[in-house]
Motif scaffolding. Structure first.
Motif, mmCIF file in Angstrom:
data_model
loop_
_atom_site.group_PDB
_atom_site.id
_atom_site.type_symbol
_atom_site.label_atom_id
_atom_site.label_comp_id
_atom_site.label_asym_id
_atom_site.label_seq_id
_atom_site.Cartn_x
_atom_site.Cartn_y
_atom_site.Cartn_z
ATOM 1 N N LEU A 42 45.896 50.046 48.265
ATOM 2 C CA LEU A 42 45.816 48.781 47.535
ATOM 3 C C LEU A 42 44.342 48.561 47.237
ATOM 4 N N ASP A 43 43.976 48.675 45.960
ATOM 5 C CA ASP A 43 42.565 48.641 45.573
ATOM 6 C C ASP A 43 41.768 49.701 46.344
ATOM 7 N N GLY A 44 42.404 50.866 46.547
ATOM 8 C CA GLY A 44 41.737 51.994 47.192
ATOM 9 C C GLY A 44 41.716 51.956 48.705
ATOM 10 N N VAL A 45 42.307 50.932 49.302
ATOM 11 C CA VAL A 45 42.314 50.772 50.761
ATOM 12 C C VAL A 45 43.762 50.657 51.226
ATOM 13 N N PRO A 46 44.158 51.330 52.313
ATOM 14 C CA PRO A 46 45.539 51.229 52.783
ATOM 15 C C PRO A 46 45.972 49.779 53.005
ATOM 16 N N VAL A 47 47.212 49.490 52.656
ATOM 17 C CA VAL A 47 47.779 48.149 52.794
ATOM 18 C C VAL A 47 47.546 47.591 54.195
ATOM 19 N N LEU A 48 47.808 48.399 55.218
ATOM 20 C CA LEU A 48 47.669 47.921 56.597
ATOM 21 C C LEU A 48 46.242 47.523 56.923
ATOM 22 N N VAL A 49 45.277 48.210 56.384
ATOM 23 C CA VAL A 49 43.874 47.871 56.648
ATOM 24 C C VAL A 49 43.541 46.496 56.070
ATOM 25 N N HIS A 50 44.033 46.207 54.863
ATOM 26 C CA HIS A 50 43.849 44.862 54.296
ATOM 27 C C HIS A 50 44.420 43.806 55.239
ATOM 28 N N THR A 51 45.629 44.077 55.745
ATOM 29 C CA THR A 51 46.294 43.127 56.641
ATOM 30 C C THR A 51 45.482 42.886 57.900
ATOM 31 N N LEU A 52 45.042 43.957 58.528
ATOM 32 C CA LEU A 52 44.294 43.836 59.780
ATOM 33 C C LEU A 52 42.944 43.170 59.564
ATOM 34 N N ARG A 53 42.296 43.447 58.451
ATOM 35 C CA ARG A 53 41.021 42.793 58.158
ATOM 36 C C ARG A 53 41.193 41.289 57.992
ATOM 37 N N ALA A 54 42.310 40.883 57.367
ATOM 38 C CA ALA A 54 42.577 39.451 57.200
ATOM 39 C C ALA A 54 42.736 38.780 58.557
ATOM 40 N N LEU A 55 43.444 39.418 59.480
ATOM 41 C CA LEU A 55 43.622 38.859 60.814
ATOM 42 C C LEU A 55 42.307 38.843 61.593
ATOM 43 N N GLU A 56 41.513 39.887 61.415
ATOM 44 C CA GLU A 56 40.222 39.956 62.125
ATOM 45 C C GLU A 56 39.299 38.819 61.720
ATOM 46 N N ARG A 57 39.423 38.347 60.490
ATOM 47 C CA ARG A 57 38.524 37.296 60.008
ATOM 48 C C ARG A 57 38.823 35.940 60.629
ATOM 49 N N SER A 58 39.983 35.796 61.251
ATOM 50 C CA SER A 58 40.316 34.513 61.883
ATOM 51 C C SER A 58 39.595 34.389 63.220
ATOM 52 N N ALA A 59 38.836 33.326 63.387
ATOM 53 C CA ALA A 59 38.123 33.098 64.646
ATOM 54 C C ALA A 59 39.089 32.781 65.779
ATOM 55 N N TRP A 60 40.305 32.366 65.444
ATOM 56 C CA TRP A 60 41.290 32.010 66.456
ATOM 57 C C TRP A 60 41.898 33.242 67.120
ATOM 58 N N ILE A 61 41.912 34.364 66.417
ATOM 59 C CA ILE A 61 42.577 35.562 66.930
ATOM 60 C C ILE A 61 41.588 36.398 67.736
ATOM 61 N N THR A 62 41.948 36.647 68.992
ATOM 62 C CA THR A 62 41.051 37.363 69.895
ATOM 63 C C THR A 62 41.305 38.862 69.924
ATOM 64 N N GLU A 63 42.554 39.268 69.715
ATOM 65 C CA GLU A 63 42.862 40.696 69.681
ATOM 66 C C GLU A 63 44.136 40.945 68.907
ATOM 67 N N ILE A 64 44.331 42.215 68.540
ATOM 68 C CA ILE A 64 45.476 42.603 67.704
ATOM 69 C C ILE A 64 46.138 43.832 68.306
ATOM 70 N N VAL A 65 47.467 43.803 68.364
ATOM 71 C CA VAL A 65 48.249 44.977 68.757
ATOM 72 C C VAL A 65 49.113 45.372 67.563
ATOM 73 N N VAL A 66 49.029 46.628 67.175
ATOM 74 C CA VAL A 66 49.845 47.160 66.073
ATOM 75 C C VAL A 66 51.031 47.910 66.668
ATOM 76 N N VAL A 67 52.214 47.649 66.128
ATOM 77 C CA VAL A 67 53.430 48.321 66.590
ATOM 78 C C VAL A 67 53.957 49.193 65.461
#
Length: 243
Positions: A42-67
């Motif tokens: 998606l715009d040269g970047v994998p869809v999942l990477v866009h998703t994870l970057r959006a979550l990373e930008r939230s100051a409320w989210i401390t960590e992410i687990v991908v299943v």
């Protein structure tokens, strides 16, 4: 749930919760012609990477687990390393159903996690406002999900025959992240898996227990990529945002 209530009423005003995100990315992508939609560019970047970057930008989210599926463990782990996704703590193998997959992700989180934000790996255009709005509401109420009013008239039909036209003003399309008190969603999904309940989203697991889910403001651009047409729309929306 009792643990959540104890924390809720015992916290100090303005104190931020420990919110972790679980990202289910274990689907078969059958409607994408066999291609793994989360890995498509998606715009040269994998869809999942866009998703994870959006979550990373939230100051409320401390960590992410991908299943994900077992065969995608290595490529997704590599994407996370190459994308410098520092909040991704684990990539775990999913189960036979969405409920089981999400539950495995939740069980991989630290015990002190207070809120869990469950977000589809194929929703790459989610905004900070949508993420943070759902988290804030869940912190106050225990369960929340973003939603948008339906634009189209909906028909309920059987064998091609219209049986009912529901009042559109009372209908909403629910999105993700769906956010819950950790104790609540862990118990709700565990019960759903144990009973083999056919749930279509995580809110429905909580609703089965008679618990309330509060809706927050969603975004019409927070689409889920399921078909090739969705990917084309996402490309256009991303270009529109950047213009």
């Amino acid at each position: 749930m009792a643990g959540f209530l104890k924390r809720l009423f015992g916290r100090e005003e303005g104190e931020a919760p420990r919110c972790a995100a679980v990202v289910p990315a274990a689907g078969s992508s059958t409607r994408m012609g066999g291609q793994d939609k989360i890995l498509l560019p998606l715009d040269g970047v994998p869809v999942l990477v866009h998703t994870l970057r959006a979550l990373e930008r939230s100051a409320w989210i401390t960590e992410i687990v991908v299943v994900t599926r077992e065969d995608l463990m290595v490529p997704i782990s590599q994407l996370c390393r190459e994308g410098a996704l520092s909040k991704v703590s684990k990539v775990v193998v999913g189960g036979a159903s969405r409920a089981e997959s999400v539950l495995r992700g939740i069980r991989a989180l630290p015990e002190e996690t207070e809120l869990v934000a469950i977000h589809d790996g194929a929703r790459p255009l989610v905004t900070p406002a949508v993420i943070d709005g759902a988290i804030r509401m869940a912190w106050e109420r225990g369960a929340a999900a973003p939603a948008v009013p339906l634009k189209d008239t909906v028909k309920r039909a059987h064998d091609g025959l219209v049986e009912e036209t529901p009042d559109r003003s009372a209908l909403f399309a629910v999105q993700t992240p769906q956010v819950f008190a950790a104790d609540l969603i862990r118990g709700a999904l565990g019960k759903a898996v144990e009973e083999g309940a056919p749930i279509t989203d995580d809110c429905s697991a909580v609703e089965r227990l008679g618990m309330q889910v509060f809706l927050t403001e969603g975004d019409y651009t927070n689409i889920k990529i399921t078909t090739p047409e969705d990917l084309a729309v996402a490309e256009a929306l991303l270009s529109w945002r950047q213009s």
